[in-house]
Motif scaffolding. Structure first.
Motif, PDB file in Angstrom:
ATOM      1  N   GLU A   4      -3.098   0.033  -3.509  1.00  0.00           N
ATOM      2  CA  GLU A   4      -3.018  -1.304  -3.225  1.00  0.00           C
ATOM      3  C   GLU A   4      -2.211  -2.147  -4.484  1.00  0.00           C
ATOM      4  O   GLU A   4      -2.862  -2.394  -5.324  1.00  0.00           O
ATOM      5  CB  GLU A   4      -3.791  -2.031  -2.747  1.00  0.00           C
ATOM      6  CG  GLU A   4      -4.561  -1.773  -0.912  1.00  0.00           C
ATOM      7  CD  GLU A   4      -4.989  -2.531  -0.399  1.00  0.00           C
ATOM      8  OE1 GLU A   4      -6.134  -3.582  -0.615  1.00  0.00           O
ATOM      9  OE2 GLU A   4      -5.096  -2.328   0.556  1.00  0.00           O
ATOM     10  N   SER A  39       0.521  -1.051  -0.277  1.00  0.00           N
ATOM     11  CA  SER A  39      -0.299   0.313   0.098  1.00  0.00           C
ATOM     12  C   SER A  39       0.339   1.543  -0.179  1.00  0.00           C
ATOM     13  O   SER A  39       1.855   1.526   0.942  1.00  0.00           O
ATOM     14  CB  SER A  39      -0.888  -0.114   1.624  1.00  0.00           C
ATOM     15  OG  SER A  39      -1.849  -1.191   1.496  1.00  0.00           O
ATOM     16  N   ARG A  94      -6.173  -4.338   7.433  1.00  0.00           N
ATOM     17  CA  ARG A  94      -7.027  -4.045   5.506  1.00  0.00           C
ATOM     18  C   ARG A  94      -7.991  -4.732   5.565  1.00  0.00           C
ATOM     19  O   ARG A  94      -8.305  -5.742   6.002  1.00  0.00           O
ATOM     20  CB  ARG A  94      -6.582  -3.359   4.438  1.00  0.00           C
ATOM     21  CG  ARG A  94      -5.897  -5.311   4.114  1.00  0.00           C
ATOM     22  CD  ARG A  94      -4.782  -4.864   2.719  1.00  0.00           C
ATOM     23  NE  ARG A  94      -4.876  -6.342   1.981  1.00  0.00           N
ATOM     24  CZ  ARG A  94      -3.454  -7.419   1.876  1.00  0.00           C
ATOM     25  NH1 ARG A  94      -2.518  -6.445   3.314  1.00  0.00           N
ATOM     26  NH2 ARG A  94      -3.782  -8.416   1.768  1.00  0.00           N
TER      27      ARG A  94
END
Length: 387
Positions: free
Chosen positions: A311, A79, A355
């Motif tokens: 991402e 990320s 996440r």
């Protein structure tokens, strides 16, 4: 503090008061025992009882659904924070090639324009000079053409020599060259040879959005060699996402790699693009390299300057601890879960969440281990305990 946090704080305070009351009762009992058995008071005074404020005793615990801490194999993702920018290959500067003064501005920064649309009107002395030169060239060519016709007539009557005709033809050809050159100059400056007014209507060369404007009404326009672009127009149907990737993570980024883009402005939407370039230069101050992700923007949601999160999905995958998203509750800027430690006992445990690896599944980085059981709906649990 919002109502949700206040309810959680009241629950914590209630548990703490209960624990304090228990401690006071324990102290009272110890005092009575010491009076009844003086010989044991010294030994009992050394006993220290510590209350656990995170432990909750819940009657009828079967009311609350539970979920195990499980593992899920998910792709490795990198990320990074990024900024939306226009595709340089679809960006066009707009300039006037002649100096002058702005008469009217018909488009502004941020406007959507179409190819051929007039952006600004300029009164140009350079165009005026070019029009004058063109008119002179046209007049000279007309005179040379008449002289050539006369020379041919005289040659037919034997009044002049052949070399005089050739000289007239040469003058006519040079006059035609001057006409073409002057005409090209007028058109290059943006003028119309059919119009005698020295006014330039500067038009848009493409369909797009004006992303830069450096001109206002009555402003002077200089040569493009010494002045900024009057306008910059970008076709935003395809944009670039520029990300800063630390050198330690560069090995995980590859050309053509798929990337998932989310915008701060539209967190519920996700966009997919591919890495089109990885910079060969490293910023010495931040130790990062620019990674460029290219993606379509037909709907126009992505605007230059917007912040985004990218991402990068790697072919490699690894197992991660996961829990239902509803099992987490936020309190004092931290994430908590309620772990079952007995038939009717739950422990409030702080975790570090990652996440969302799948719809309804949250990655857990620390705080619990596989096999533990937690309350599936933490918010419902807290609200029930407050009642």
């Amino acid at each position: 503090m919002n109502p949700h946090h206040r309810r959680q704080s009241r629950l914590v305070d209630r548990v703490r008061r209960a624990c304090v009351a228990g401690c006071l009762a324990s102290v009272g009992a110890c005092s009575r025992d010491a009076a009844a058995h003086p010989e044991q008071s010294v030994l009992q005074a050394k006993v220290e009882e510590i209350s656990d404020t995170s432990l909750l005793m819940v009657p009828r615990a079967e009311r609350f659904a539970v979920a195990p801490v499980d593992t899920l194999r998910v792709p490795d993702r990198l990320s990074g924070t990024c900024v939306i920018g226009p595709d340089v290959n679809r960006t066009v500067p707009v300039n006037a090639l002649g100096a002058g003064r702005v008469v009217d501005v018909r488009a502004s920064l941020g406007d959507r324009v179409h190819k051929g649309q007039t952006l600004v009107t300029i009164s140009s002395p350079d165009l005026s000079s070019a029009l004058a030169d063109h008119l002179k060239a046209v007049a000279d060519e007309a005179l040379a053409h008449r002289q050539l016709d006369r020379a041919r007539l005289l040659l037919d009557h034997g009044s002049i020599a052949q070399k005089d005709l050739e000289s007239a033809e040469d003058v006519e050809q040079k006059a035609q060259v001057d006409v073409r050159a002057s005409l090209d100059r007028v058109r290059m400056l943006g003028g119309d040879p059919a119009q005698t007014t020295p006014v330039i209507d500067l038009t848009s060369p493409i369909d797009g959005t004006i992303v830069e404007q450096n001109v206002t009404r009555s402003a002077g326009v200089k040569s493009p060699d010494s002045a900024p672009n009057l306008f910059t127009i970008a076709d935003l149907s395809r944009v670039w996402v520029l990300c800063d990737v630390y050198e330690n993570d560069l090995a995980r980024a590859h050309m053509g790699q798929s990337a998932r883009i989310t915008l701060n402005a539209y967190p519920e939407r996700a966009f997919t693009g591919q890495i089109g370039n990885i910079s060969q230069m490293l910023d010495p101050s931040t130790r990062t390299a620019k990674v460029r992700i290219e993606l379509e923007n037909r709907d126009g949601f992505m605007r230059p300057g917007m912040f985004a999160v990218a991402e990068l999905e790697s072919p490699a995958s690894e197992e991660r601890l996961v829990l239902p998203t509803t099992a987490l509750v936020q309190l004092h800027d931290a994430d908590w879960v309620f772990v079952r430690v007995g038939p009717n006992a739950f422990r409030r445990t702080q975790v570090r969440a990652g996440r969302e690896v799948a719809p309804g599944l949250q990655e857990i980085l620390s705080g619990v281990v596989r096999g533990q059981v937690v309350v599936r709906n933490a918010l419902q649990f807290v609200q029930t305990m407050e009642q």
